[in-house]
Design an enzyme around this catalytic site. Structure first.
Site, PDB file in Angstrom:
ATOM      1  CB  CYS A 109      -7.617   0.261  -4.318  1.00 51.41           C
ATOM      2  SG  CYS A 109      -5.829   0.181  -4.099  1.00 51.41           S
ATOM      3  CG  HIS A 158      -8.033   4.877  -2.314  1.00 53.52           C
ATOM      4  ND1 HIS A 158      -8.932   3.936  -1.846  1.00 53.52           N
ATOM      5  CD2 HIS A 158      -6.895   4.205  -2.596  1.00 53.52           C
ATOM      6  CE1 HIS A 158      -8.354   2.747  -1.842  1.00 53.52           C
ATOM      7  NE2 HIS A 158      -7.121   2.875  -2.282  1.00 53.52           N
TER       8      HIS A 158
HETATM    9  N1  GLN Z   1      -3.638  -4.297  -0.666  1.00 54.01           N
HETATM   10  C1  GLN Z   1      -3.665  -3.853  -2.059  1.00 54.01           C
HETATM   11  C2  GLN Z   1      -2.322  -3.227  -2.491  1.00 54.01           C
HETATM   12  O1  GLN Z   1      -1.524  -2.880  -1.653  1.00 54.01           O
HETATM   13  C3  GLN Z   1      -4.780  -2.841  -2.242  1.00 54.01           C
HETATM   14  C4  GLN Z   1      -4.548  -1.566  -1.451  1.00 54.01           C
HETATM   15  C5  GLN Z   1      -5.760  -0.661  -1.407  1.00 54.01           C
HETATM   16  O2  GLN Z   1      -6.900  -1.080  -1.495  1.00 54.01           O
HETATM   17  N2  GLN Z   1      -5.490   0.686  -1.217  1.00 54.01           N
HETATM   18  O3  GLN Z   1      -2.090  -3.056  -3.684  1.00 54.01           O
END
Ligand code: GLN
Length: 244
Positions: A92, A192
Site C-alpha cells: 500500500c 493488507h
Molecule cells: N495513504 C495511502 C492512501 O491512502 C496509503 C494507505 C495505506 O497504506 N493503507 O492511498
C-alpha cells in the site's frame, strides 16, 4: 543466518502489516533456518549486504510524507539489494513509494524512490473492502486474499506488470482489473491483512528467494497450512458475499 529487514516499521505498518515480517520469520524458523529481523529505523542507512528480504508496510498520508526523504536517500542501497536478488515486498503506502510520487487528496505531492515505474494520485473516495486477486507466481495461479483501504489510484508504467488480476475488489486504480505490481523479485500490492499469514504460498515464494540470496536451499520443506488455507476459503466466501 537469514536477514529480514522491515523498513521504518514504526511508521509504515498500518493495518498490521508488521505481521508480514513475523510470518516470514516464523515460516523460516519452522524449517530450522536461523533468522535475524533487523528493522531499519528512520535516519539509519540500509546495508544491502545485510539484507535477504526487505519489507515496507503501509501508512497514512502523513506517515508517507514523514519517511519519503529518508526512504529516497536509501534508493541506491535498495537498488543494489534488488539487483543482487533480494526480494522486496511493499504494501500500500510502501507500494506507492516504490514509484515516482504520491499525490494525496489535498493535492500535496510526496516524492517516491522511483524504483518502479509507477505513480499514484489519490481519488475522491477511498477504496475499501475485501479483495480476491488471481496471481500467477512460481508456476501456479493462486487466489490472493486480504483487504484494501487506500485513496491512491496507482498507474503502472508500460513495462511494469501487475501482480495479479482482481476477482473481487477495486485494485490499483479502482477499475477492478490490475492489482499491485511485480518486477522480478519486487512485489508491490495494496493488499493488507496482513497479507502473508493468509497467503502462505506468497510468504514461501519470498522466503525461497531470500534463502537463495543467502546461499541456502530455495527448496522449502512443506508446512501444514490447513489452518491458513481454511482462512483463505473463509476470506473468499466473505469477499464474494460483499460483492453480491
Ligand atoms: N495513504 C495511502 C492512501 O491512502 C496509503 C494507505 C495505506 O497504506 N493503507 O492511498
Amino acid at each position: 543466518m537469514l536477514r529480514i529487514v522491515p523498513v521504518y516499521p514504526e511508521l509504515l505498518s498500518i493495518y498490521a502489516d508488521r505481521g508480514n515480517v513475523r510470518v516470514l520469520a516464523q515460516r523460516a524458523r519452522w524449517r530450522g533456518i536461523d533468522v535475524e529481523v533487523t528493522p531499519l529505523a528512520l535516519g539509519e542507512d540500509l546495508d544491502p549486504a545485510r539484507a535477504d528480504a526487505i519489507l515496507i508496510g503501509g501508512g497514512q498520508d502523513r506517515d508517507q510524507a514523514l519517511v519519503a526523504d529518508a526512504l529516497i536517500a536509501q534508493t541506491p542501497a535498495l537498488r543494489s539489494a534488488i539487483a543482487d536478488g533480494v526480494p522486496l515486498l511493499a504494501v500500500c503506502g510502501g507500494f506507492q513509494l516504490l514509484g515516482h510520487r504520491y499525490v494525496d487528496q489535498s493535492g500535496a505531492e510526496t516524492p517516491g524512490t522511483g524504483l518502479v515505474d509507477l505513480e499514484t494520485v489519490a481519488g475522491r473516495h477511498r477504496l475499501i473492502g475485501n479483495v480476491v486477486v488471481d496471481v500467477a507466481l512460481g508456476g501456479a495461479t493462486h487466489q490472493m486474499v486480504g483487504f484494501e483501504n487506500h485513496a491512491g489510484r496507482t498507474t503502472l508504467g508500460s513495462d511494469v506488470k501487475a501482480l495479479g488480476r482482481v476477482r473481487v475488489g477495486r485494485g490499483n486504480n479502482g477499475d477492478g482489473f490490475a492489482e499491485g505490481c511485480r518486477v522480478d523479485r519486487v512485489i508491490g500490492t495494496y493488499v493488507h491483512g496482513p497479507l502473508l499469514p493468509k497467503n502462505p504460498w506468497l510468504a514461501d515464494q519470498i522466503l525461497a528467494w531470500a534463502c537463495e540470496h543467502r546461499g541456502l536451499s530455495a527448496v522449502l520443506d512443506p508446512l501444514d497450512d490447513r489452518l491458513e488455507m481454511a482462512a483463505v476459503t473463509t476470506a473468499i466466501e466473505v469477499a464474494r458475499a460483499q460483492q453480491r
